[in-house]
Design a protein around this motif. Structure first.
Motif, mmCIF file in Angstrom:
data_model
loop_
_atom_site.group_PDB
_atom_site.id
_atom_site.type_symbol
_atom_site.label_atom_id
_atom_site.label_comp_id
_atom_site.label_asym_id
_atom_site.label_seq_id
_atom_site.Cartn_x
_atom_site.Cartn_y
_atom_site.Cartn_z
ATOM 1 N N CYS A 36 0.862 -1.180 0.000
ATOM 2 C CA CYS A 36 0.000 0.000 0.000
ATOM 3 C C CYS A 36 0.906 1.240 0.000
ATOM 4 O O CYS A 36 1.935 1.262 0.674
ATOM 5 C CB CYS A 36 -0.897 0.033 1.238
ATOM 6 N N GLU A 53 -3.374 7.270 -4.470
ATOM 7 C CA GLU A 53 -3.228 6.316 -3.382
ATOM 8 C C GLU A 53 -3.601 4.947 -3.903
ATOM 9 O O GLU A 53 -4.483 4.819 -4.755
ATOM 10 C CB GLU A 53 -4.103 6.685 -2.182
ATOM 11 N N GLN A 54 -2.958 3.906 -3.386
ATOM 12 C CA GLN A 54 -3.247 2.566 -3.865
ATOM 13 C C GLN A 54 -3.068 1.554 -2.740
ATOM 14 O O GLN A 54 -2.231 1.721 -1.851
ATOM 15 C CB GLN A 54 -2.347 2.211 -5.044
ATOM 16 N N THR A 55 -3.886 0.513 -2.796
ATOM 17 C CA THR A 55 -3.779 -0.631 -1.893
ATOM 18 C C THR A 55 -3.938 -1.891 -2.739
ATOM 19 O O THR A 55 -4.271 -1.831 -3.921
ATOM 20 C CB THR A 55 -4.866 -0.604 -0.806
ATOM 21 N N ILE A 57 -1.788 -4.034 -3.879
ATOM 22 C CA ILE A 57 -0.732 -4.459 -4.793
ATOM 23 C C ILE A 57 -0.093 -5.740 -4.240
ATOM 24 O O ILE A 57 0.173 -5.837 -3.042
ATOM 25 C CB ILE A 57 0.356 -3.371 -4.941
ATOM 26 N N HIS A 76 4.692 0.629 -10.497
ATOM 27 C CA HIS A 76 4.292 0.776 -11.896
ATOM 28 C C HIS A 76 5.353 0.245 -12.867
ATOM 29 O O HIS A 76 5.137 0.240 -14.071
ATOM 30 C CB HIS A 76 3.990 2.243 -12.219
ATOM 31 N N GLU A 162 6.882 6.730 -5.110
ATOM 32 C CA GLU A 162 6.109 6.064 -4.058
ATOM 33 C C GLU A 162 6.533 6.622 -2.695
ATOM 34 O O GLU A 162 7.712 6.862 -2.451
ATOM 35 C CB GLU A 162 6.355 4.552 -4.078
ATOM 36 N N ARG A 248 -2.177 -7.422 -8.720
ATOM 37 C CA ARG A 248 -3.111 -6.992 -7.676
ATOM 38 C C ARG A 248 -3.778 -8.197 -7.017
ATOM 39 O O ARG A 248 -3.905 -9.256 -7.617
ATOM 40 C CB ARG A 248 -4.218 -6.116 -8.283
ATOM 41 N N GLY A 305 -9.994 -4.498 -5.999
ATOM 42 C CA GLY A 305 -10.495 -3.637 -4.931
ATOM 43 C C GLY A 305 -11.446 -4.416 -4.050
ATOM 44 O O GLY A 305 -12.226 -5.236 -4.538
ATOM 45 N N GLY A 310 -12.084 -0.861 -8.745
ATOM 46 C CA GLY A 310 -10.653 -0.641 -8.803
ATOM 47 C C GLY A 310 -10.220 0.005 -10.103
ATOM 48 O O GLY A 310 -10.963 0.038 -11.089
ATOM 49 N N GLU A 311 -8.982 0.514 -10.099
ATOM 50 C CA GLU A 311 -8.418 1.030 -11.333
ATOM 51 C C GLU A 311 -8.229 -0.078 -12.355
ATOM 52 O O GLU A 311 -8.252 0.158 -13.560
ATOM 53 C CB GLU A 311 -7.070 1.705 -11.051
#
Length: 495
Positions: A36, A53-55, A57, A76, A162, A248, A305, A310-311
C-alpha cells in the motif's frame, strides 16, 4: 553549490550502488503480502504534481533473517528487480540504503533513490538517503518521510514516486477445491467491454460445492459457489487471491452498467465504462443438469479492490459455461497488423499480431494448447526467458503483452524487411499449424485494408506501455481493435 551536490551524488553512486538484483534472493518468501502506498507523478514541463493512493498491490518480500528484499518497490515498473534492506539489531527497523541499481536501458543506468520534496520539486539529499521502515507484527511501515523514485545518475527522477509505504499481510484466505474434487474443462463464452470473447476454464465439483477457475487466468484462484437445484450461488465480494498479471489482489464483485463508445476528435472511437458495483449478495448462475452447463446474464467483475471499483478489473457479461471436448484442429492464420517503426526519443518500436483462438472453420480452440513462432528479418524471436515456442498467453508485462487475441511486441531493433508468424495447436501427440504469414515492411497496407471496418475499441498507452487518456500530452500510442478482430497500432504526439 550545484557542483558540490552532484559531486556528493557521484560519490554515493560509486560507493553504495551494487549490481542489480534480478534473481530471487535466498530466504523465506513472505506469503500473502499487500503493498500500500501513496504516490505522485511529477511533470517537469508544467511543474505540476499529480497524486494517487493505492492498496492491494501484490508484494513479494523475502527475509533471510537479517536481510529483507522487496521486489519492484516502484509498483508501476515491474521488472523483477529486488531492493535490499537490513533488519536492525533490536528487530524493530529495516533500513534500505540508496542508491541501488534498478535497471540499465540504452546504455544508461537508473537507480532506486530516496528523495525529498523541495517546493514543487523532488531532489536527492546526499545526507539522508536511507529509506527506513518500522517492523512489527509482520508489517513494514515507512517512517522516514521520504520519497522512493527511479533516478538517473544526476539524481533526477524519471518516474512515478512512491511514499507512505506499508507492506502488510493481506489478511484474507481463498477457497480452493479439495484434493478429491472432480475437474472438467469448460468453454467459457462472454462479453467484455461489449466485445465477445471465449476461453477454456477448469471447473471443479465436490458435492454441492463448485469451483470455477478465475477467468483472468490467475494461478490457484477460484470462484466458489454452492449448487442447489438449478442455481449456482457465488457469494459477492469473495476474495480470489493474487492475480500476478494485474499485479493486484482481486475480488469477485457483482456490477451493473455498460460500455459506451464515444468519438473523440482526432482519436476516433473510445470506450467509456459506465460500470458500478452493486450491493447484490451473490452472483447467481443458472444450471442445466441435462447439459451440465451454467449461464449468468448479470455483469460481474474480477476487481482489484475490496469494496470499490478498482483502477484495474476484468468485466464478464452474458457468461455461458459448457463442457468442452477438445479435438485436434488446424488453427486459423494469424495476422501481423502493424509496425510503428522505432519511436523517436524512446529507442523502441511496437508491432502487433492478431492470433484468433479459433480453427480454420471458425470454431473455438483451447488457447492453453496453442503456441507460436515469430520471425523478424530472418531471425526467430526469443522471449526474455529464452523461449522460441511462445505459449499463446505468454507475457512478460513489457516486451510482450496480450489483450484477448491481440499480442503487442516491443522491438529495440529497427525492422527493415519483414515480420513472420506461425501458430501451432497441440492435442496429445498431434500438432497442427497455421500457414506461416508474412508482413512486408515496405509494401504491406494493412491499415488501409481495414479502414472500412467498424471500430470495437481504441486503447491509448504511453511509451512505457501504461494506459493513458487519449488527450494525454506527449507521445500517445493508439491501439485500435476492429470488428474483424484485427488490431492497428499507431503513434501520435499530443501537444
Amino acid at each position: 553549490m550545484k557542483k558540490t551536490i552532484l559531486t556528493a551524488l557521484a560519490l554515493l553512486l560509486c560507493t553504495m550502488a551494487d549490481a542489480q538484483i534480478t534473481t530471487t534472493p535466498d530466504g523465506t518468501l513472505l506469503e500473502g503480502m499487500e503493498y500500500c502506498s501513496k504516490g505522485m507523478v511529477p511533470d517537469y514541463a508544467t511543474g505540476q504534481i499529480s497524486r494517487f493512493e493505492q492498496t492491494g498491490i501484490v508484494a513479494h518480500v523475502v527475509n533471510d533473517g537479517r536481510k529483507f528484499y522487496i521486489q519492484d518497490p516502484i509498483t508501476h515498473y515491474r521488472k523483477g528487480v529486488w531492493m535490499e534492506g537490513e533488519l536492525s539489531d533490536d528487530g524493530t527497523q529495516v533500513v534500505f540504503h540508496t542508491p541501488q541499481v534498478f535497471t540499465t536501458e540504452q546504455g544508461v543506468t537508473y537507480y532506486l533513490y530516496r528523495m525529498v520534496q523541495k517546493g514543487q520539486s523532488l531532489a536527492v539529499d546526499p545526507a539522508a538517503t536511507d529509506l527506513i521502515f518500522s517492523y512489527a507484527d509482520g508489517t513494514l511501515t515507512q517512517t522516514d518521510g521520504g520519497y522512493l523514485s527511479i533516478c538517473n545518475a544526476e539524481g533526477r527522477t524519471t518516474s512515478y514516486v512512491e511514499y507512505g509505504i506499508t507492506i502488510r499481510p493481506i489478511g484474507e484466505q481463498t477457497l480452493c477445491p479439495p484434493a478429491d474434487a472432480r475437474h472438467q474443462t469448460y468453454q467459457m463464452s462472454y462479453e467484455t467491454e461489449g466485445a465477445p470473447q471465449s476461453k477454456t476454464v477448469d471447473v471443479a465439483f465436490s458435492g454441492a460445492d463448485v469451483f470455477i477457475a478465475n477467468p483472468t487466468g490467475a494461478k490457484d484462484s477460484w470462484i466458489h459457489g454452492t449448487l442447489d437445484g438449478d442455481r449456482l450461488t457465488c457469494p459477492n465480494g469473495q476474495f480470489l487471491g493474487a492475480d500476478e498479471q494485474m499485479g493486484r489482489y482481486v475480488w469477485l464483485q457483482a456490477a451493473e452498467g455498460s460500455v459506451e463508445i464515444i468519438t473523440i476528435p482526432g482519436f476516433g472511437e473510445w470506450p467509456v465504462n459506465n460500470i458500478k458495483l452493486t450491493e447484490a449478495e451473490a452472483v447467481v448462475f443458472a444450471y442445466d443438469a441435462a447439459t451440465r452447463s451454467f449461464s449468468c446474464d448479470d455483469l460481474f467483475l474480477v476487481n482489484a479492490g475490496r469494496d470499490a471499483l478498482g483502477e484495474q478489473y476484468a468485466d464478464f457479461d452474458k457468461v455461458r459455461l459448457v463442457p468442452y471436448d477438445e479435438q485436434p484442429a488446424v488453427p486459423a492464420d494469424p495476422q501481423v497488423v502493424s509496425w510503428s517503426g522505432i519511436i523517436e526519443g524512446f529507442g523502441f518500436g511496437l508491432f502487433a499480431i492478431n492470433m484468433p483462438a479459433a480453427d480454420v472453420d471458425g470454431h473455438y480452440i483451447n488457447q492453453d494448447n496453442m503456441y507460436y513462432n515469430v520471425f523478424i528479418d530472418g531471425q526467430q524471436l526469443v522471449t526474455p526467458d529464452g523461449q522460441t515456442d511462445i505459449p499463446y498467453n505468454y507475457t512478460d508485462g513489457q516486451t510482450i503483452r496480450v489483450s484477448g487475441t491481440s499480442h503487442t511486441f516491443q522491438s529495440y531493433t529497427d525492422i527493415t524487411d519483414r515480420i513472420g508468424v506461425q501458430v501451432f495447436y497441440r492435442v496429445g501427440d498431434v500438432v497442427n499449424s497455421s500457414n506461416l504469414v508474412w508482413y512486408d515492411i515496405a509494401t504491406e497496407g494493412i491499415a488501409d485494408a481495414h479502414a472500412q471496418q467498424p471500430v470495437l475499441r481504441t486503447d491509448c498507452y504511453d511509451a512505457l506501455g501504461r494506459p493513458v487518456a487519449p488527450d494525454t500530452k506527449g507521445l500517445v500510442i493508439r491501439r485500435t481493435t476492429f470488428a474483424d478482430g484485427t488490431v492497428r497500432t499507431d503513434k501520435h504526439v499530443v501537444r
